[in-house]
Design a protein around this motif. Structure first.
Motif, PDB file in Angstrom:
ATOM      1  N   LEU A 133       0.833  -1.324  -0.079  1.00  0.00           N
ATOM      2  CA  LEU A 133       0.030   0.129   0.085  1.00  0.00           C
ATOM      3  C   LEU A 133       0.945   1.332   0.094  1.00  0.00           C
ATOM      4  CD1 LEU A 133      -2.899   0.414   0.153  1.00  0.00           C
ATOM      5  CD2 LEU A 133      -3.104   0.559   2.660  1.00  0.00           C
ATOM      6  N   GLU A 134       2.025   1.177   0.663  1.00  0.00           N
ATOM      7  CA  GLU A 134       2.702   2.298   0.855  1.00  0.00           C
ATOM      8  C   GLU A 134       3.624   2.419  -0.743  1.00  0.00           C
ATOM      9  OE1 GLU A 134       6.949   3.593   3.307  1.00  0.00           O
ATOM     10  OE2 GLU A 134       6.394   1.286   3.011  1.00  0.00           O
ATOM     11  N   GLN A 135       3.854   1.493  -1.406  1.00  0.00           N
ATOM     12  CA  GLN A 135       4.419   1.591  -2.529  1.00  0.00           C
ATOM     13  C   GLN A 135       3.235   2.280  -3.684  1.00  0.00           C
ATOM     14  OE1 GLN A 135       5.844  -2.342  -3.651  1.00  0.00           O
ATOM     15  NE2 GLN A 135       7.239  -2.489  -1.996  1.00  0.00           N
ATOM     16  N   ALA A 136       2.150   1.939  -3.738  1.00  0.00           N
ATOM     17  CA  ALA A 136       0.945   2.152  -4.452  1.00  0.00           C
ATOM     18  C   ALA A 136       0.623   3.410  -4.234  1.00  0.00           C
ATOM     19  CB  ALA A 136      -0.279   1.073  -4.151  1.00  0.00           C
ATOM     20  N   THR A 137       0.873   4.046  -3.023  1.00  0.00           N
ATOM     21  CA  THR A 137       0.346   5.417  -2.842  1.00  0.00           C
ATOM     22  C   THR A 137       1.408   6.574  -2.722  1.00  0.00           C
ATOM     23  OG1 THR A 137       0.179   5.069  -0.335  1.00  0.00           O
ATOM     24  CG2 THR A 137      -1.758   4.624  -1.634  1.00  0.00           C
ATOM     25  N   ASN A 138       2.556   5.861  -2.592  1.00  0.00           N
ATOM     26  CA  ASN A 138       3.546   7.066  -2.261  1.00  0.00           C
ATOM     27  C   ASN A 138       3.217   7.932  -1.028  1.00  0.00           C
ATOM     28  OD1 ASN A 138       5.591   6.154  -4.544  1.00  0.00           O
ATOM     29  ND2 ASN A 138       4.135   7.216  -5.841  1.00  0.00           N
ATOM     30  N   LEU A 139       2.587   7.594  -0.190  1.00  0.00           N
ATOM     31  CA  LEU A 139       2.397   8.387   1.114  1.00  0.00           C
ATOM     32  C   LEU A 139       3.188   7.858   2.232  1.00  0.00           C
ATOM     33  CD1 LEU A 139      -1.653   8.073   1.228  1.00  0.00           C
ATOM     34  CD2 LEU A 139      -0.240  10.114   0.708  1.00  0.00           C
ATOM     35  N   PRO A 140       3.616   8.779   3.090  1.00  0.00           N
ATOM     36  CA  PRO A 140       4.308   8.648   4.541  1.00  0.00           C
ATOM     37  C   PRO A 140       3.686   7.331   5.027  1.00  0.00           C
ATOM     38  CG  PRO A 140       3.901  10.825   4.268  1.00  0.00           C
ATOM     39  CD  PRO A 140       3.013  10.390   3.154  1.00  0.00           C
ATOM     40  N   PHE A 141       4.682   6.378   5.346  1.00  0.00           N
ATOM     41  CA  PHE A 141       4.079   5.116   6.043  1.00  0.00           C
ATOM     42  C   PHE A 141       2.948   5.398   7.368  1.00  0.00           C
ATOM     43  CE2 PHE A 141       4.350   1.328   8.608  1.00  0.00           C
ATOM     44  CZ  PHE A 141       3.662   0.312   7.752  1.00  0.00           C
ATOM     45  N   ALA A 142       3.650   6.530   8.059  1.00  0.00           N
ATOM     46  CA  ALA A 142       2.781   6.940   9.212  1.00  0.00           C
ATOM     47  C   ALA A 142       1.517   7.207   8.970  1.00  0.00           C
ATOM     48  CB  ALA A 142       3.766   8.050  10.058  1.00  0.00           C
ATOM     49  N   GLN A 143       1.291   7.973   7.827  1.00  0.00           N
ATOM     50  CA  GLN A 143      -0.063   8.274   7.550  1.00  0.00           C
ATOM     51  C   GLN A 143      -1.033   7.072   7.206  1.00  0.00           C
ATOM     52  OE1 GLN A 143      -0.173  11.273   4.695  1.00  0.00           O
ATOM     53  NE2 GLN A 143       1.221  12.461   5.459  1.00  0.00           N
ATOM     54  N   ILE A 144      -0.083   5.905   6.245  1.00  0.00           N
ATOM     55  CA  ILE A 144      -0.951   4.786   6.022  1.00  0.00           C
ATOM     56  C   ILE A 144      -1.207   4.006   7.276  1.00  0.00           C
ATOM     57  CG2 ILE A 144      -0.646   2.789   4.760  1.00  0.00           C
ATOM     58  CD1 ILE A 144       1.139   4.063   2.719  1.00  0.00           C
ATOM     59  N   PHE A 145      -0.394   4.008   8.125  1.00  0.00           N
ATOM     60  CA  PHE A 145      -0.778   2.817   9.411  1.00  0.00           C
ATOM     61  C   PHE A 145      -2.017   3.574  10.093  1.00  0.00           C
ATOM     62  CE2 PHE A 145       0.943   2.018  13.669  1.00  0.00           C
ATOM     63  CZ  PHE A 145      -0.038   0.775  13.797  1.00  0.00           C
ATOM     64  N   GLN A 146      -1.870   4.873  10.294  1.00  0.00           N
ATOM     65  CA  GLN A 146      -2.948   5.612  11.030  1.00  0.00           C
ATOM     66  C   GLN A 146      -4.175   5.307  10.459  1.00  0.00           C
ATOM     67  OE1 GLN A 146      -3.776  10.087  11.835  1.00  0.00           O
ATOM     68  NE2 GLN A 146      -2.718   9.135  13.950  1.00  0.00           N
ATOM     69  N   ALA A 147      -4.203   5.383   9.000  1.00  0.00           N
ATOM     70  CA  ALA A 147      -5.445   5.559   8.126  1.00  0.00           C
ATOM     71  C   ALA A 147      -5.896   4.087   8.242  1.00  0.00           C
ATOM     72  CB  ALA A 147      -5.157   5.826   6.738  1.00  0.00           C
ATOM     73  N   ILE A 148      -5.223   3.096   8.294  1.00  0.00           N
ATOM     74  CA  ILE A 148      -5.711   1.731   8.456  1.00  0.00           C
ATOM     75  C   ILE A 148      -6.303   1.367   9.826  1.00  0.00           C
ATOM     76  CG2 ILE A 148      -4.916  -0.597   8.515  1.00  0.00           C
ATOM     77  CD1 ILE A 148      -5.204   0.570   5.731  1.00  0.00           C
ATOM     78  N   ILE A 149      -5.866   2.001  10.782  1.00  0.00           N
ATOM     79  CA  ILE A 149      -6.307   2.028  12.113  1.00  0.00           C
ATOM     80  C   ILE A 149      -7.672   2.409  12.245  1.00  0.00           C
ATOM     81  CG2 ILE A 149      -6.171   2.671  14.673  1.00  0.00           C
ATOM     82  CD1 ILE A 149      -3.030   2.462  14.583  1.00  0.00           C
ATOM     83  N   VAL A 150      -7.760   3.719  11.718  1.00  0.00           N
ATOM     84  CA  VAL A 150      -9.134   4.299  11.706  1.00  0.00           C
ATOM     85  C   VAL A 150     -10.124   3.566  10.774  1.00  0.00           C
ATOM     86  CG1 VAL A 150     -10.318   6.437  10.947  1.00  0.00           C
ATOM     87  CG2 VAL A 150      -8.093   6.587  11.967  1.00  0.00           C
ATOM     88  N   LEU A 151      -9.483   3.353   9.584  1.00  0.00           N
ATOM     89  CA  LEU A 151     -10.453   2.354   8.534  1.00  0.00           C
ATOM     90  C   LEU A 151     -11.031   1.186   9.105  1.00  0.00           C
ATOM     91  CD1 LEU A 151      -9.062   3.409   5.190  1.00  0.00           C
ATOM     92  CD2 LEU A 151     -11.040   4.242   6.138  1.00  0.00           C
ATOM     93  N   THR A 152     -10.095   0.524   9.828  1.00  0.00           N
ATOM     94  CA  THR A 152     -10.385  -0.950  10.381  1.00  0.00           C
ATOM     95  C   THR A 152     -11.286  -0.560  11.657  1.00  0.00           C
ATOM     96  OG1 THR A 152      -8.484  -1.652   9.884  1.00  0.00           O
ATOM     97  CG2 THR A 152      -9.358  -3.040  11.357  1.00  0.00           C
ATOM     98  N   GLY A 153     -11.008   0.513  12.579  1.00  0.00           N
ATOM     99  CA  GLY A 153     -11.953   0.602  13.590  1.00  0.00           C
ATOM    100  C   GLY A 153     -13.308   0.994  13.006  1.00  0.00           C
ATOM    101  N   ALA A 154     -13.491   1.731  11.931  1.00  0.00           N
ATOM    102  CA  ALA A 154     -14.682   2.208  11.429  1.00  0.00           C
ATOM    103  C   ALA A 154     -15.545   0.977  10.727  1.00  0.00           C
ATOM    104  CB  ALA A 154     -14.520   3.276  10.661  1.00  0.00           C
ATOM    105  N   GLY A 155     -14.813  -0.086  10.646  1.00  0.00           N
ATOM    106  CA  GLY A 155     -15.472  -1.298  10.082  1.00  0.00           C
ATOM    107  C   GLY A 155     -15.440  -1.168   8.577  1.00  0.00           C
ATOM    108  N   SER A 156     -14.480  -0.509   7.826  1.00  0.00           N
ATOM    109  CA  SER A 156     -14.427  -0.248   6.484  1.00  0.00           C
ATOM    110  C   SER A 156     -13.330  -1.307   6.014  1.00  0.00           C
ATOM    111  CB  SER A 156     -14.170   1.024   6.057  1.00  0.00           C
ATOM    112  OG  SER A 156     -15.241   1.755   6.335  1.00  0.00           O
ATOM    113  N   VAL A 157     -12.396  -1.737   6.822  1.00  0.00           N
ATOM    114  CA  VAL A 157     -11.323  -2.525   6.475  1.00  0.00           C
ATOM    115  C   VAL A 157     -11.111  -3.481   7.302  1.00  0.00           C
ATOM    116  CG1 VAL A 157      -8.666  -2.599   6.508  1.00  0.00           C
ATOM    117  CG2 VAL A 157     -10.034  -0.724   4.971  1.00  0.00           C
ATOM    118  N   ALA A 158     -10.587  -4.827   7.132  1.00  0.00           N
ATOM    119  CA  ALA A 158     -10.528  -5.856   7.760  1.00  0.00           C
ATOM    120  C   ALA A 158      -8.910  -6.327   7.674  1.00  0.00           C
ATOM    121  CB  ALA A 158     -11.501  -7.042   7.822  1.00  0.00           C
ATOM    122  N   LEU A 159      -8.346  -6.787   8.822  1.00  0.00           N
ATOM    123  CA  LEU A 159      -7.054  -7.567   8.662  1.00  0.00           C
ATOM    124  C   LEU A 159      -7.361  -8.960   8.001  1.00  0.00           C
ATOM    125  CD1 LEU A 159      -5.609  -6.902  12.123  1.00  0.00           C
ATOM    126  CD2 LEU A 159      -4.785  -5.757  10.016  1.00  0.00           C
TER     127      LEU A 159
END
Length: 508
Positions: free
Chosen positions: A363-389
């Motif tokens: 995901l980091e390679q695909a978006t070229n975003l800072p990894f810290a932003q990706i990681f926090q976004a995944i926590i939020v999206l998983t907490g919101a029920g939009s993403v699953a591990l």
């Protein structure tokens, strides 16, 4: 004769709820965010499993060997039936905690979970549970425990006491618990209408009683009307768990990990200056007026090096489990509604829009975003029920057969009931929300009916034989033609938006 219920409501069945926080796979994201090593979960145990939905869906959807107990034989019987059908080998009993703890045929556990039950049992049973954890939780093992918390319940506790007193003293025993609950709620509403000083000092109580009147009576019976009911401060929980050598790890509620949506800058700074972890959690509970905690505790925490943490985070695999168009860029925290940053979330969601499993590194390679932003976004999206591990591929393959068996059974049950709204996913290692009509559509597909009109007709034939009709916007749909039309619309939406996601999750 001894009372086998020990003061717990037993004459009304618990709801068929599923609690995703009990899924051991969720440990990884939370522990890595906290910089802690996460154990592999080979053996797990749920104490007080209710109807056994969580234990069975997790057993069917993973390679973890599950054990558990619930003292209510009716609930345990249903849970054992599910375990037999899935063939996942879950060993579920109808024993009291003390009897279960005394068994000689239990393994040591990597993970022990209790959802809510801690708040509703006696101190004697709490001591039994802590001793069980002390003896049976492995070094490095994790305890998940959720419980009613102070200070969030401070204002409501007196009213809860009044309602249980009314149910016991005024309510007629022969009328059953539902009637007594209704009587207690009506009495409390009439009391508040007299404007007692208590209500003036706690103006939010009237709203809470109104919300309680709208809730499922089975839920209310178990939440409020047990003999034992004790919201507990975090520090008190820490003291209880001390004999089991447990240390607080982190919250199991992902949104708690995002300070910016829960705490002001001033509050964050205030907490940062508190050196003691446990006292910091106690203080934080006052800031958010915590009412319900969902926590991970660990027997021997191990801190990861920054390099190990970063490497393991990039290996985590996730997938989008909502239609891309349905994912909201607004989330709710204790500070209210927050808007997510479009420049971060849009590239991430676009990269995941095919609903295929992707690692955070990819995901980091695909978006070229800072990894810290990706990681926090995944926590939020998983907490919101939009993403699953997502589990490892080998685990997914091994879990598919048991998921197919339990899902087929649950879909069959949906013909006569809307009680169960979850199916097992071998990809997520746990339960996924799938409503009654969607389960009926899956049954129709399994019989070769893949066009929305065919699915709708199949579902309507089942509903019509039971004199059931759809309700839309609070109004019952009367004619067969209108019911079929509404079902057809829902089936079309199901085909357009949900089938692909359910395939990605291994449910279809």
């Amino acid at each position: 004769m001894s009372d086998w219920t020990a003061g717990y409501i037993a004459d009304i069945a618990y709801t068929y709820g599923y609690y995703t926080e009990l899924n051991p796979l969720r440990l990884k994201l939370a522990f890595l965010n906290a910089g802690l090593a996460c154990p592999e979960i080979a053996n797990a145990c749920e104490l007080g499993f209710g109807q056994g939905m969580s234990a069975n869906l997790h057993a069917a959807a993973s390679i973890t060997q599950w054990h558990g107990t619930d003292f209510n034989p009716s609930q345990a019987g249903f849970a054992q039936e599910l375990a037999s059908i899935s063939g996942a080998g879950a060993r579920l009993f109808d024993e009291a905690f003390a009897d279960f703890a005394a068994r000689s045929d239990l393994p040591e556990f990597d993970y022990i979970g209790l959802h809510g039950i801690w708040s509703w049992i006696s101190d004697e049973n709490r001591r039994v549970i802590v001793e069980f954890i002390r003896r049976k939780l492995k070094v490095g093992g994790v305890l998940y425990i959720s419980y009613n918390t102070q200070p969030g319940w401070a204002s409501f506790a007196p009213i809860r006491h009044l309602m249980t007193e009314h149910a016991e003293i005024i309510g007629a025993e022969g009328n059953g618990i539902v009637s007594r609950i209704n009587g207690a709620l009506d009495f409390t509403e009439k009391l508040l209408a007299t404007q007692p000083m208590y209500a003036r000092a706690n103006p939010q109580i009237a709203d809470r009683i109104q919300k309680a009147k709208e809730q499922n009576r089975h839920y209310l019976a178990h939440e409020y009307f047990n003999r034992d009911w004790l919201p507990m401060h975090f520090a008190s929980m820490a003291e209880w768990l001390k004999p089991a050598k447990l240390s607080y790890a982190c919250s199991a509620h992902y949104m708690d990990h995002i300070d910016v949506i829960n705490l002001t800058a001033e509050q964050q700074q205030f907490l940062a200056e508190i050196p003691d972890t446990q006292f910091r959690e106690t203080t934080r509970d006052f800031m958010v007026n915590q009412q319900f905690r969902r926590d991970y505790w660990v027997r021997g925490p191990r801190t990861l090096s920054p390099l190990a943490q970063a490497e393991q985070l990039r290996q985590l695999r996730v997938l989008l489990i909502q239609p891309r168009s349905d994912v909201s860029l607004k989330v709710n925290g204790n500070l209210g509604e927050a808007t997510l940053q479009d420049s971060t979330y849009t590239p991430i969601l676009d990269a995941m829009s095919d609903h295929q499993i992707i690692s955070l590194g990819k995901l980091e390679q695909a978006t070229n975003l800072p990894f810290a932003q990706i990681f926090q976004a995944i926590i939020v999206l998983t907490g919101a029920g939009s993403v699953a591990l997502a589990q490892e591929d080998t685990h997914i393959a091994k879990a598919k057969k048991s998921c197919e068996k339990i899902n087929h059974y649950l879909c069959q049950q949906s013909r006569g009931s809307s009680d169960i709204n979850y199916l097992a996913s071998p990809v997520s290692g746990g339960g996924i929300v799938v409503g009654r009509f969607q389960q009926l559509f899956l049954l129709a597909r399994s019989q070769g009916k893949k066009h929305p009109a065919e699915m709708a007709q199949f579902a309507w034939q089942i509903l019509a034989t039971q004199n059931q009709k759809l309700v839309k916007e609070g109004i019952t749909i009367e004619s067969s033609e209108d019911n079929i039309a509404e079902l057809t619309q829902q089936a079309q939406l199901f085909c357009d938006k949900q089938i692909g996601i359910l395939k990605a999750l291994g449910i279809v």
